[in-house]
Design an enzyme around this catalytic site. Structure first.
Site, PDB file in Angstrom:
ATOM      1  N   CYS A 192       1.087  -1.118  -0.194  1.00 61.53           N
ATOM      2  CA  CYS A 192       0.003   0.040   0.222  1.00 61.53           C
ATOM      3  C   CYS A 192       1.079   1.097   0.380  1.00 61.53           C
ATOM      4  O   CYS A 192       0.568   2.170   0.275  1.00 61.53           O
ATOM      5  CB  CYS A 192      -1.201   0.379   1.177  1.00 61.53           C
ATOM      6  N   CYS A 213      -2.298  -3.130   8.750  1.00 64.62           N
ATOM      7  CA  CYS A 213      -1.547  -1.414   9.393  1.00 64.62           C
ATOM      8  C   CYS A 213      -1.354  -2.327  10.966  1.00 64.62           C
ATOM      9  O   CYS A 213      -0.686  -1.262  11.020  1.00 64.62           O
ATOM     10  CB  CYS A 213      -3.041  -0.610   9.484  1.00 64.62           C
TER      11      CYS A 213
END
Lengths: 137, 208
Positions: free
Chosen positions: A37, A107
């Site tokens: 990402c 994350c």
């Protein structure tokens, strides 16, 4: 996909944004990234050399809201913990606290990696100081 | 693909049975559906030509009066063909697909596989960009310059990717794939920076 209130809170009011002196022997720096990402996360801890307690923690993350919230929360949790206690923080703790959806679990993994990297950097610096410490003892 | 026809049992190594002309189940491999070898360097014109030819050949409308099985296969084949076209026409997605086929899963790698120097560099670039974004409208030229620098970096990566693609096609060396994955990681970070520079520039022009 909607962010949880806690993610939004950390995103809008991130705690402990900033940096510590990365050349200080009491500071450990963890720099990690998620190429899929394009996120980059820097997390730093300042450890009290006597007590082994983390006195301060700072972060700076370039990434999505969940990555920012995960690292912001991590710095909050780190403060006041010993290095060993800090190592026990798991990404799943972050997932639960922030109610991260499955697509954002990476994350929290990034935040856990950053904690581990910061501690490992701190410990590497400490072992380099050991000879000096031993002559004192 | 050499099997026997589901319909008449004859030996088949093509899209249609040579004996009874029945449409065969489509391959799931994106290169196979185009009858192309697994190569990273692809002639875009040739791929496009094949895509349109196959789209016509496999179109579900042509099978509306055939049996249920062939109708099903034509739908499946068309779906695979469209995915294959989207994936293979773009060098980046094509490379990611080949990496996956070769056992490198790009989406599951941990942060440890990103070189620390790259992270440092990207972090610094992000910091600089953020500072520029926070500045007043006079930073626009700086942003344009930064974007140009990022675009140059991306072009460099693309150039290196081209070299590595050719190298893998000739030698099939796994180290080449590792290098390609590194370049793709770097490219992803750079394209993110370009997107951010564009976003910042859009905000600046909104204010002017």
């Amino acid at each position: 996909m909607a962010y949880s209130d806690k993610v939004l809170d950390h995103y809008n009011n991130p705690r402990n944004v900033g940096s510590l002196d990365k050349n200080s022997p009491s500071v450990g720096t963890g720099m990690v990234g998620a190429p899929e990402c394009g996120d980059v996360m820097k997390l730093q801890i300042k450890v009290n050399d006597q007590s082994g307690v983390i006195e301060d923690a700072k972060f700076k993350t370039f990434g999505c809201g969940s990555a920012i919230a995960s690292s912001s929360l991590a710095t909050e949790w780190l403060k006041g913990k010993t290095v060993d206690e800090a190592l026990a923080i798991k990404n799943t703790d972050i997932v639960n606290e922030l109610s991260l959806p499955p697509v954002k679990i990476h994350c929290s993994v990034l935040a856990e990696d950053a904690i581990k990297a910061a501690i490992s950097d701190y410990r590497t610096k400490q072992t380099k100081r050991v000879p000096a410490a031993q002559t004192v003892a | 693909m050499a099997t026997s026809c589901w319909n008449c049992g004859a030996g088949v190594s093509a899209r249609f049975c040579p004996a009874c002309r029945a449409l065969q189940p489509p391959p799931s491999d994106y290169f196979a559906i185009f009858d192309l070898p697994r190569r990273l360097v692809i002639d875009g014109k040739e791929l496009e030509k094949r895509f349109y030819a196959l789209s016509r050949q496999l179109h579900p409308d042509l099978f509306s009066r055939r049996g249920a099985r062939e109708r099903e296969y034509s739908l499946e084949a068309t779906a695979v063909l469209n995915d294959a076209w989207r994936t293979l026409r773009n060098p980046v997605s094509r490379a990611m697909y080949v990496l996956k086929l070769e056992g490198f899963d790009i989406a599951e790698q941990g942060s440890k596989e990103v070189p620390p120097e790259l992270l440092e560099e990207v972090f610094e670039l992000n910091m600089a960009l953020e500072e520029m974004k926070a500045g007043d409208d006079t930073v626009a030229p700086q942003l344009v310059e930064a974007r140009q620098r990022f675009e140059d970096m991306r072009d460099e990566v693309d150039h290196s990717l081209g070299d590595e693609f050719a190298a893998w096609d000739t030698a099939r060396n796994r180290d080449t794939l590792t290098a390609i994955r590194g370049l793709l990681n770097r490219r992803k970070y750079i394209t993110n920076l370009i997107a951010q520079a564009n976003e910042a520039l859009a905000n600046v022009s909104d204010r002017v």
